[in-house]
Design a protein around this motif. Structure first.
Motif, short mmCIF file in Angstrom:
data_model
loop_
_atom_site.label_atom_id
_atom_site.label_comp_id
_atom_site.label_asym_id
_atom_site.label_seq_id
_atom_site.Cartn_x
_atom_site.Cartn_y
_atom_site.Cartn_z
N VAL A 114 0.86 -1.18 0.00
CA VAL A 114 0.00 0.00 0.00
C VAL A 114 0.90 1.23 0.00
O VAL A 114 1.86 1.30 0.77
N ILE A 115 0.59 2.18 -0.88
CA ILE A 115 1.32 3.44 -0.91
C ILE A 115 0.32 4.54 -0.61
O ILE A 115 -0.73 4.63 -1.26
N VAL A 116 0.63 5.35 0.37
CA VAL A 116 -0.24 6.46 0.74
C VAL A 116 0.53 7.76 0.59
O VAL A 116 1.72 7.84 0.89
N GLY A 117 -0.17 8.78 0.11
CA GLY A 117 0.43 10.09 -0.05
C GLY A 117 0.20 10.93 1.19
O GLY A 117 -0.75 10.73 1.94
N ALA A 118 1.10 11.86 1.38
CA ALA A 118 0.97 12.78 2.52
C ALA A 118 0.03 13.92 2.14
O ALA A 118 -0.08 14.30 0.99
N ASN A 119 -0.64 14.44 3.13
CA ASN A 119 -1.58 15.53 2.95
C ASN A 119 -0.95 16.81 3.48
O ASN A 119 -0.40 16.83 4.58
N ALA A 177 -1.56 3.03 10.50
CA ALA A 177 -2.32 1.85 10.90
C ALA A 177 -3.25 1.39 9.78
O ALA A 177 -3.36 0.18 9.51
N ASP A 178 -3.91 2.33 9.10
CA ASP A 178 -4.80 1.98 8.00
C ASP A 178 -4.01 1.32 6.85
O ASP A 178 -4.45 0.32 6.29
N ALA A 179 -2.85 1.89 6.53
CA ALA A 179 -2.02 1.33 5.45
C ALA A 179 -1.55 -0.07 5.81
O ALA A 179 -1.56 -0.98 4.98
N ARG A 180 -1.13 -0.26 7.06
CA ARG A 180 -0.69 -1.59 7.51
C ARG A 180 -1.83 -2.60 7.40
O ARG A 180 -1.65 -3.71 6.89
N ASP A 203 6.38 -10.47 7.42
CA ASP A 203 7.32 -9.38 7.65
C ASP A 203 6.66 -8.09 7.16
O ASP A 203 6.09 -8.07 6.05
N LEU A 204 6.69 -7.06 7.97
CA LEU A 204 6.16 -5.76 7.59
C LEU A 204 7.31 -4.79 7.39
O LEU A 204 8.21 -4.71 8.23
N ASP A 205 7.27 -4.06 6.28
CA ASP A 205 8.30 -3.06 5.99
C ASP A 205 7.64 -1.72 5.71
O ASP A 205 6.57 -1.67 5.10
N TYR A 206 8.32 -0.67 6.12
CA TYR A 206 7.84 0.70 5.91
C TYR A 206 8.94 1.48 5.21
O TYR A 206 10.08 1.45 5.64
N GLU A 207 8.58 2.18 4.13
CA GLU A 207 9.55 2.97 3.38
C GLU A 207 8.94 4.31 3.02
O GLU A 207 7.77 4.39 2.65
N VAL A 258 3.88 0.75 2.67
CA VAL A 258 3.84 -0.32 3.65
C VAL A 258 3.72 -1.61 2.87
O VAL A 258 2.83 -1.75 2.02
N SER A 259 4.64 -2.53 3.10
CA SER A 259 4.56 -3.82 2.42
C SER A 259 4.55 -4.94 3.44
O SER A 259 5.23 -4.87 4.48
#
Length: 105
Positions: free
Chosen positions: A25-30, A55-58, A81-85, A96-97
């Protein structure tokens, strides 16, 4: 569906390994959320808006993982495995992958 970071599930022997499954999931900043988060950084405190987005993206990444597992006939995912970039030219997006092994128990 059981989703776990452990390689096995106690009391439930794995009958079949169905391969690696992923969810991204890729989320953009506001702009406004960023502005208020920066103010919190200056005065201290937690950024509830970013924590909710994270939390929503995860949760969405894990849901994608579960959906891919189900399409393969699995009923559990082990070794998750959870990764955040932070990605993008200006670091304006968060990825979040989630990855793991689909299994049948």
């Amino acid at each position: 569906m059981i989703v776990t970071t452990t390689p096995t599930i106690e009391g439930k022997p794995i009958q079949d390994y169905l391969g690696i499954v992923t969810g991204e999931v890729i989320v953009g900043a506001n702009l406004f959320r960023d502005l208020f988060a920066n103010i919190r950084d200056i005065v201290g405190g937690r950024s509830g808006s970013y924590e909710r987005i994270l939390a929503d993206a995860r949760n969405q990444a894990i849901e994608e993982l579960q959906a891919e597992c189900a399409t393969r006939g699995g009923n559990a995912v082990v070794g998750v495995d959870l990764d955040y970039e932070v990605i993008g030219d200006t670091g304006s997006m968060l990825m979040v992958s989630a990855s793991g092994t689909a299994v049948k128990i």
